[in-house]
Design an enzyme around this catalytic site. Structure first.
Site, PDB file in Angstrom:
ATOM      1  N   GLY A   1      55.334  58.842  48.285  1.00  0.00           N
ATOM      2  CA  GLY A   1      55.948  58.851  46.861  1.00  0.00           C
ATOM      3  C   GLY A   1      54.928  59.692  46.095  1.00  0.00           C
ATOM      4  N   GLY A   2      55.106  59.493  44.623  1.00  0.00           N
ATOM      5  CA  GLY A   2      54.244  60.121  43.833  1.00  0.00           C
ATOM      6  C   GLY A   2      52.908  60.064  43.821  1.00  0.00           C
ATOM      7  N   MET A   3      52.522  58.648  44.317  1.00  0.00           N
ATOM      8  CA  MET A   3      50.897  58.265  44.418  1.00  0.00           C
ATOM      9  C   MET A   3      50.328  58.680  45.446  1.00  0.00           C
ATOM     10  SD  MET A   3      50.879  54.769  42.412  1.00  0.00           S
ATOM     11  CE  MET A   3      51.677  54.338  40.896  1.00  0.00           C
TER      12      MET A   3
ATOM     13  N   GLY B   1      56.349  56.358  54.773  1.00  0.00           N
ATOM     14  CA  GLY B   1      56.927  56.623  53.528  1.00  0.00           C
ATOM     15  C   GLY B   1      56.080  57.252  52.472  1.00  0.00           C
TER      16      GLY B   1
ATOM     17  N   LYS C   1      48.137  52.746  52.499  1.00  0.00           N
ATOM     18  CA  LYS C   1      48.476  53.696  51.300  1.00  0.00           C
ATOM     19  C   LYS C   1      47.284  54.531  51.194  1.00  0.00           C
ATOM     20  CE  LYS C   1      51.461  52.836  47.915  1.00  0.00           C
ATOM     21  NZ  LYS C   1      52.025  52.503  46.820  1.00  0.00           N
TER      22      LYS C   1
ATOM     23  N   VAL D   1      52.344  56.281  52.627  1.00  0.00           N
ATOM     24  CA  VAL D   1      52.059  54.801  53.124  1.00  0.00           C
ATOM     25  C   VAL D   1      52.367  54.986  54.780  1.00  0.00           C
ATOM     26  CG1 VAL D   1      52.680  52.533  53.537  1.00  0.00           C
ATOM     27  CG2 VAL D   1      52.997  53.845  51.243  1.00  0.00           C
TER      28      VAL D   1
ATOM     29  N   ASP E   1      53.848  47.862  37.315  1.00  0.00           N
ATOM     30  CA  ASP E   1      54.940  48.839  37.909  1.00  0.00           C
ATOM     31  C   ASP E   1      55.961  48.099  38.575  1.00  0.00           C
ATOM     32  OD1 ASP E   1      56.308  51.309  38.423  1.00  0.00           O
ATOM     33  OD2 ASP E   1      55.026  51.838  39.975  1.00  0.00           O
TER      34      ASP E   1
END
Length: 676
Positions: free
Chosen positions: A19-21, A17, A39, A24, A139
């Site tokens: 995401g914004g960071m 997957g 990650k 993964v 978070d």
């Protein structure tokens, strides 16, 4: 990066997957022969600097110390070259097979609240372990919580959010123009950009996650992230119970506490939240029917604390039910046996009580008859003495009246003689003057002292009958039956009628002396009043109540009798002090009315002083004096009668004190001298 080997040991096998960071990836640890997740931080954040790498290393090392079943384990970290020219950082973690709570909430919204509470309880265990090591997640959101097939919840990305916040800043925009982080789960202090964030920020984010799970939507939503941040700072959430029915009050209250705007108003730590969540689950398990209770698999592994608690609660409830049933059967058998024994004992006791009561009744009847005879004899003696005293007072009154009448007659005769002598002297002088003869000087006529004799028109008033005490005296007048001889006959008749009763000293003094004071009433002569109290199962001791009430009655009536006597004495002495022997009857009556007004004023002041007395001077209550026994007088009746008696006695005693002070304002009485 597919098939690329990082650090010589982690082979990339697939993309899990992004995401914004960053992204993964799934990888295989060729050295340890295990599957891991890696990650890779997005290179656009500029993490190639030395200072940034130091912060990343510090946060990863702190997260790597967290070994807990509800935390995704961190194995390693490193640097990697992306696109052959940009360096970035990566994090090696435990690979968890399952789905995120974010995806699960999209499938079933809202979820049954017990299931959501089970997830939140496991997250609090992870937070408690992390906060204990000084690690704040920053978070917490559904996407960072993974749900395994066996129901275990694992929290990931510990340390990453803090690293990203310190590197980029909570208010900076990403390349997409949106704020860093998750606004719908961000605490107010994070939205304000505070640098000093503590563990209570994670509790707020957990409250947003739990709110989302039980209601189907986060507490604050909007089309723009910045509007959501403003709501997190300023607006109060709608209570979950108002959006979804069936939520327990304890759970509703907990969620609202977690969403408090000020950190100090939230629960103090994750352990407190976990305890409340487990309590909600246990209460639900113990009160719901079998079809509604979730099994342990839905709330976590059998080894997880919520599952163990629920299982233990159900087993305990079953054991308690079985034990209660056995205890009920045993107690019922014992109660039946005890009931039979008590019935037999009660019958035997009733027979004994009947025999005892019969004997007690006969003895009480005999004592009552003897007491009645004694009281009757005492009353007869008191009546005889009172009659003798009344007759003696009448004799003294008539003796005084006779003496005063004799004095008045002698004075009148002297006045008449003086008048005749003066008339003869004037007549002789006139005759001699008429014949031209100078009369000789007449001898002075001896006169009586002025003001010592009464005029011929003066009538002695009858003794006043306005006072209750004076009504005991016989009427005085010219009739021979009411004269002194009749009073002597009254004394003799009383002695003849009660030859076995000796007259008291006061009666003898009144009958034999020229002067005597009016006798003061005696409190022991006050008769008792019959009182009847209801006998109840639990009441005051009858013997003690009878004795004390009898004493109160005698004391009260004695005090009232003495107060009445003092009022009569004051009235008589006031009239004597303010009038003379020559005063008109109307003057005497006016003086007596004025004395009665003084008495009425003294009564009012005595009552006012009595009812305003301090509590320390109040008599003890009936409950302080009388013991409570089986089969005694009704306490409420005794309390009322006791209060009436003590009040009446206290008021009479206050009257006595006031009248004694009033008597001091009068001159000392001067008894008239007897004349031969």
């Amino acid at each position: 990066m597919l098939n690329e080997v990082l650090a010589g040991r982690f082979r990339i096998t697939g993309l899990l997957g992004s995401g914004g960071m960053g992204q993964v990836w799934a990888a295989e640890d060729e050295r340890m022969r295990r599957d891991v997740a890696i990650k890779v931080v997005h290179p656009q954040y500029g993490v190639g600097e030395f200072e940034t790498q130091a912060r990343f290393r510090r946060e990863v090392q702190l997260a790597g110390r967290l070994a807990h079943q509800n935390i995704v384990t961190v194995h390693d970290w490193g640097e990697v070259l992306v696109d052959g020219r940009r360096r970035t950082l990566y994090l090696v973690m435990e690979l968890v097979r399952g789905v995120s709570l974010g995806r699960r909430l999209k499938d079933i919204v809202p979820v049954p609240w017990p299931l959501a509470v089970g997830w939140a309880a496991q997250i609090t265990l992870a937070l408690e372990a992390a906060h204990g090591h000084g690690v704040v997640h920053r978070d917490i959101k559904p996407a960072n919580a993974l749900l395994t097939p066996d129901g275990t919840v694992k929290v990931l990305d510990f340390g990453v959010a803090k690293f990203m916040g310190e590197t980029i800043g909570a208010r900076e925009l990403t390349v997409t123009g949106e704020p860093l982080g998750s606004p719908m789960y961000m605490s107010p202090e994070q939205a304000l950009g505070d640098r000093e964030i503590d563990h209570r920020s994670d509790l707020y984010s957990l409250g947003c996650l739990l709110y989302h799970a039980v209601t189907g939507t986060p507490p604050f939503t909007s089309a723009t992230p910045w509007a959501v941040l403003r709501m997190q700072i300023d607006e109060a959430p709608v209570a979950p119970a108002e959006r979804v029915g069936g939520i327990p009050d304890r759970l509703n209250h907990l969620i609202l506490n977690l969403l408090a705007k000020r950190p100090e108003e939230r629960p103090p730590d994750a352990a407190t939240v976990h305890e409340t969540l487990v309590t909600v689950l246990v209460e639900h398990a113990l009160t719901s029917s079998g079809g509604e209770t979730l099994d342990a698999a839905q709330l976590g592994r059998d080894a997880a604390l919520p599952g163990r608690l629920l299982k233990a609660a159900m087993l305990k409830a079953d054991r308690l039910l079985a034990a209660t049933t056995d205890e009920i059967i045993r107690l019922r058998a014992r109660a039946e046996h005890d009931l039979a024994a008590r019935q037999e004992a009660a019958e035997a006791r009733a027979r004994r009580l009947a025999d005892t009561s019969r004997a007690e009744g006969e003895r009480t009847l005999a004592e009552a008859r003897a007491e009645a005879e004694r009281i009757t004899e005492a009353a007869r003696t008191t009546a005889a003495r009172a009659r003798m005293a009344a007759a003696a007072r009448a004799l003294l009154s008539h003796r005084r009246a006779g003496e005063q009448a004799a004095e008045a007659g002698a004075a009148a005769r002297r006045i008449v003689a003086d008048a005749r002598a003066e008339a003869d002297r004037i007549l002789a002088a006139a005759r001699e003057e008429a014949h031209g003869v100078t009369p000789a000087r007449p001898e002075p006529v001896e006169r009586s002292e002025a003001g010592t004799d009464a005029p011929e028109w003066f009538e002695w008033p009858a003794p006043p009958a306005s006072m209750p005490y004076l009504r005991l005296l016989p009427e005085t007048g010219a009739d021979a039956e009411t004269g002194p001889a009749h009073a002597v006959d009254e004394v003799q008749q009383a002695q003849d009628e009660w030859p076995d009763i000796e007259p008291d000293a006061q009666s003898l003094a009144l009958a034999t002396s020229d002067d005597a004071a009016v006798p003061r009433p005696r409190s022991q002569d006050a008769p008792a009043e019959p009182v009847r109290f209801k006998v109840v199962r639990q009441g005051y001791d009858r013997n003690i109540v009878d004795e004390h009430i009898l004493r109160l009655i005698v004391g009260r009536r004695g005090a009232e009798s003495e107060a009445t006597w003092l009022e009569e004495q004051f009235a008589d002495r006031y009239v004597e002090a303010t009038t003379s022997d020559y005063s008109l009857p109307a003057t005497v009556e006016a003086a007596r009315d004025e004395a009665l007004r003084y008495i009425a004023t003294a009564r009012g002041e005595a009552d006012l002083k009595f009812f305003r007395r301090p509590a320390s001077e109040a008599p003890p209550t009936a409950s302080d004096l009388f013991a409570v026994v089986r089969k005694g007088y009704d306490r409420e009746q005794v309390d009322r009668h006791y209060d009436r008696l003590t009040t009446a006695k206290g008021r009479a005693e206050a009257r006595i004190a006031a009248l004694e002070e009033l008597m001091k304002t009068l001159p000392s009485p001067e008894l008239p001298q007897s004349q031969s």
